[in-house]
Design a protein around this motif. Structure first.
Motif, PDB file in Angstrom:
ATOM      1  N   TYR A 214      31.096   7.522   8.055  1.00 58.12           N
ATOM      2  CA  TYR A 214      30.615   8.749   7.388  1.00 58.12           C
ATOM      3  C   TYR A 214      31.243   9.990   8.025  1.00 58.12           C
ATOM      4  N   ASN A 215      31.245  10.065   9.347  1.00 60.58           N
ATOM      5  CA  ASN A 215      31.817  11.228  10.036  1.00 60.58           C
ATOM      6  C   ASN A 215      33.314  11.346   9.758  1.00 60.58           C
ATOM      7  N   THR A 218      33.911  12.668   6.288  1.00 64.01           N
ATOM      8  CA  THR A 218      33.604  14.105   6.260  1.00 64.01           C
ATOM      9  C   THR A 218      34.779  14.912   6.785  1.00 64.01           C
ATOM     10  N   LYS A 221      37.555  15.032   4.158  1.00 70.71           N
ATOM     11  CA  LYS A 221      37.254  15.985   3.083  1.00 70.71           C
ATOM     12  C   LYS A 221      37.561  17.418   3.527  1.00 70.71           C
ATOM     13  N   GLU A 222      37.261  17.722   4.790  1.00 68.31           N
ATOM     14  CA  GLU A 222      37.474  19.078   5.295  1.00 68.31           C
ATOM     15  C   GLU A 222      38.950  19.384   5.528  1.00 68.31           C
ATOM     16  N   GLU A 290      28.002  13.450  -1.954  1.00 74.24           N
ATOM     17  CA  GLU A 290      28.643  14.419  -1.062  1.00 74.24           C
ATOM     18  C   GLU A 290      30.141  14.488  -1.288  1.00 74.24           C
ATOM     19  N   LEU A 292      32.385  12.316  -0.957  1.00 76.59           N
ATOM     20  CA  LEU A 292      33.192  11.576   0.009  1.00 76.59           C
ATOM     21  C   LEU A 292      33.767  10.317  -0.643  1.00 76.59           C
TER      22      LEU A 292
END
Length: 561
Positions: A214-215, A218, A221-222, A290, A292
């Motif tokens: 998950y991290n 994230t 995506k950023e 989200e 992702l």
């Protein structure tokens, strides 16, 4: 595409892709475990292209006289290629004196099947899915049992093993089915493929748990807004979603999801109430809402997925069989940048779980479909002798790599072929040969084919090994669960339980789609709770009782009871 045809193409696409990469990497095609790490039955030490050692016990010696039989493939899509039109079957026709005459479905297999039964005008051999149609033929007394042949012609018994043979037994205790692509060792490709360039640019972080994943997504995506963080392949078919679910339960067998049932003690319970499935569905929904996960997960096509993979616009790719596209993407991306490409990781696990007990996918000992011999055959034992030879080392060598002399020359003491330089230098020719025999592989021997290829791969430096073979051996084959006990659980479609199953399947597919679009974890659970209520109203308990009975019978058969 017809689901059955898809199975066949999936099995062979990786083989073809693996061969095509040889000229680029200097290695062999994809295959099984490295030499010395798995047990392989021995072949005769003195064996030649003209035939194996003469059989004992009064068995029919293939090639001693002409053998001809008719063959019917029970699929709308299947048209048997002309026997003898390719190098492999031309050699078999000349040296083994075997001729196979096709009987075609005409694009309407169901009608053809029913017509043949009604008129009692059956072909000698029928190639078909395990299940209701085979049982229909057996119950009508139209099939020949194989039990008396198994010791006289020992390849199937030797390579499949007693547990696998027991799973083939019909209700009368006899064996009527000859399996295709069966195995007695783990295989399969489910798992996670990682974009190497993106991974390294983000500092090569640890990817061991679902929190790590998950991290990481994230961060992707950023830092990479034009990249899809998580690609689940055809989510409408389960694919990457099932892989995610597997992270939330030790020893969870994802094949249970397809049955809409999960082990609950000595019974099968509803998948909608299973905690592993519920938690995994929540996680998938979280990734989706989200952003992702690709937002067209339920609507995209294979072509669209392929384009994203080969252009490097995916950070993490999970699927029931990601090695084909992963290798294709790796080849494309490394053409211009040797530091790019893809690699695979060990399946992630929910924090606190043992990742050595996480299985991203499954395999079954019985493989795909089966061949049956009907009582229309004049010489059923001779036909079985051929099928048994066909699935043995010599038959598989000739079918997969052509007659001895070009791509292989001689065999090792364990029966694996000694590949020649042409195996590497003439990849186009080998691809062409296998494209002609792919629809003639009725009795594929997974273990022999995989081990033969892997033995060659093991002689190469790691950097020269085929991409798919390397990760199959290092990761995927070690992380697939044996799901043999969950096969043959489906009732006849027109039975009461079969009608219930159709309704439960519809409820499942609708609920999973709604859950993916849910706006919170609580909403996911509410959707699954409603699905459970709807399924129970549709009679799911009756279906589960039937499936439990069949499952327990499978478990007993696998134990030889």
């Amino acid at each position: 595409m017809n689901p059955t045809k898809k199975k066949l193409l999936t099995m062979f696409t990786t083989v073809f892709a693996a061969i095509s990469v040889l000229s680029a990497c200097g290695g062999g095609d994809e295959g099984g475990a490295a030499e010395g790490n798995t047990k392989q039955p021995s072949a005769p030490a003195t064996e030649s292209e003209g035939g194996e050692q003469p059989p004992a016990n009064g068995a029919f010696q293939l090639g001693s006289e002409a053998l001809e039989f008719t063959f019917y493939g029970h699929y709308d899509w299947y048209t048997m290629p002309e026997w003898g039109a390719d190098d492999s079957t031309a050699w078999i026709k000349e040296n083994m004196k075997v001729n196979v005459v096709p009987v075609h479905s005409g694009g309407n297999a169901k009608q053809k099947f029913n017509t043949m039964i009604a008129s009692n005008d059956l072909p000698d051999v029928m190639w078909m899915d395990r299940g209701a149609d085979v049982e229909k033929l057996r119950a009508a007394g139209m099939l020949v049992p194989f039990d008396d042949y198994l010791d006289k012609y020992p390849n199937l018994k030797e390579w499949l093993g007693e547990a696998g043979l027991n799973m083939l037994r019909s209700p009368d205790g006899k064996i009527y089915q000859f399996p295709n692509w069966y195995t007695n060792q783990p295989n399969g490709n489910a798992g996670y493929v990682i974009n190497k360039k993106i991974y390294e640019e983000l500092g090569s972080p640890k990817l061991e748990t679902t929190d790590d994943l998950y991290n990481y997504l994230t961060q992707v995506k950023e830092k990479f807004p034009d990249v899809i963080p998580f690609e689940p392949h055809l989510a409408k078919d389960g694919q990457g979603l099932d892989v995610l679910v597997s992270a939330f339960g030790e020893n969870f067998v994802t094949a249970q999801i397809g049955q809409r049932a999960a082990v609950n003690g000595d019974e099968l319970g509803s998948i909608f109430t299973n905690e592993v499935f519920r938690e995994g569905t929540q996680f998938a929904s979280k990734l989706f809402r989200e952003k992702l996960m690709t937002q067209d997960a339920l609507t995209q096509t294979v072509d669209q997925i392929t384009e994203k993979i080969v252009t490097g616009r995916v950070a993490v790719f999970a699927s029931a069989s990601p090695t084909e596209l992963g290798m294709k993407g790796h080849i494309e991306l490394t053409k211009n940048d040797p530091n790019a490409g893809y690699f695979m990781i060990w399946p992630v696990a929910k924090p606190g779980l043992d990742n050595k007990k996480i299985f991203a996918g499954t395999y079954t000992q019985l493989g795909w479909n089966v061949s049956v011999i009907t009582k229309a055959a004049e010489d059923p034992e001779k036909i079985f002798a051929f099928l048994d030879w066909y699935t043995g080392p010599e038959g598989q060598r000739v079918l997969m790599w052509g007659p001895e002399g070009k791509y292989w020359n001689g065999v090792e003491a364990d029966g694996t072929p000694k590949f020649t330089d042409a195996y590497v230098s003439d990849t186009a020719g080998l691809i062409d040969l296998q494209s002609k025999t792919v629809n003639l592989m009725w009795n594929g021997n997974t273990v022999y084919v995989d081990q033969s290829k892997a033995k060659y791969e093991s002689t190469l430096p790691v950097e020269q090994r085929n991409w798919a073979t390397n990760y199959q051996y290092e990761i995927t084959w070690k992380t697939q669960a044996n799901a043999t006990e969950f096969i043959n659980l489906s009732p006849a479609p027109d039975s009461e339980e079969g009608i219930i199953q159709t309704r439960v399947n519809d409820i499942f597919l609708e609920a999973r789609a709604k859950a993916l679009y849910a706006q919170s974890d609580a909403e996911v659970l509410a959707i699954l709770d409603q699905a459970e209520k709807d399924a129970q109203d549709a009679g799911h308990a009756k279906l589960l009782a039937y499936q439990t009975k069949m499952w327990q019978e499978n478990v007993a058969k696998m134990k030889g009871k």
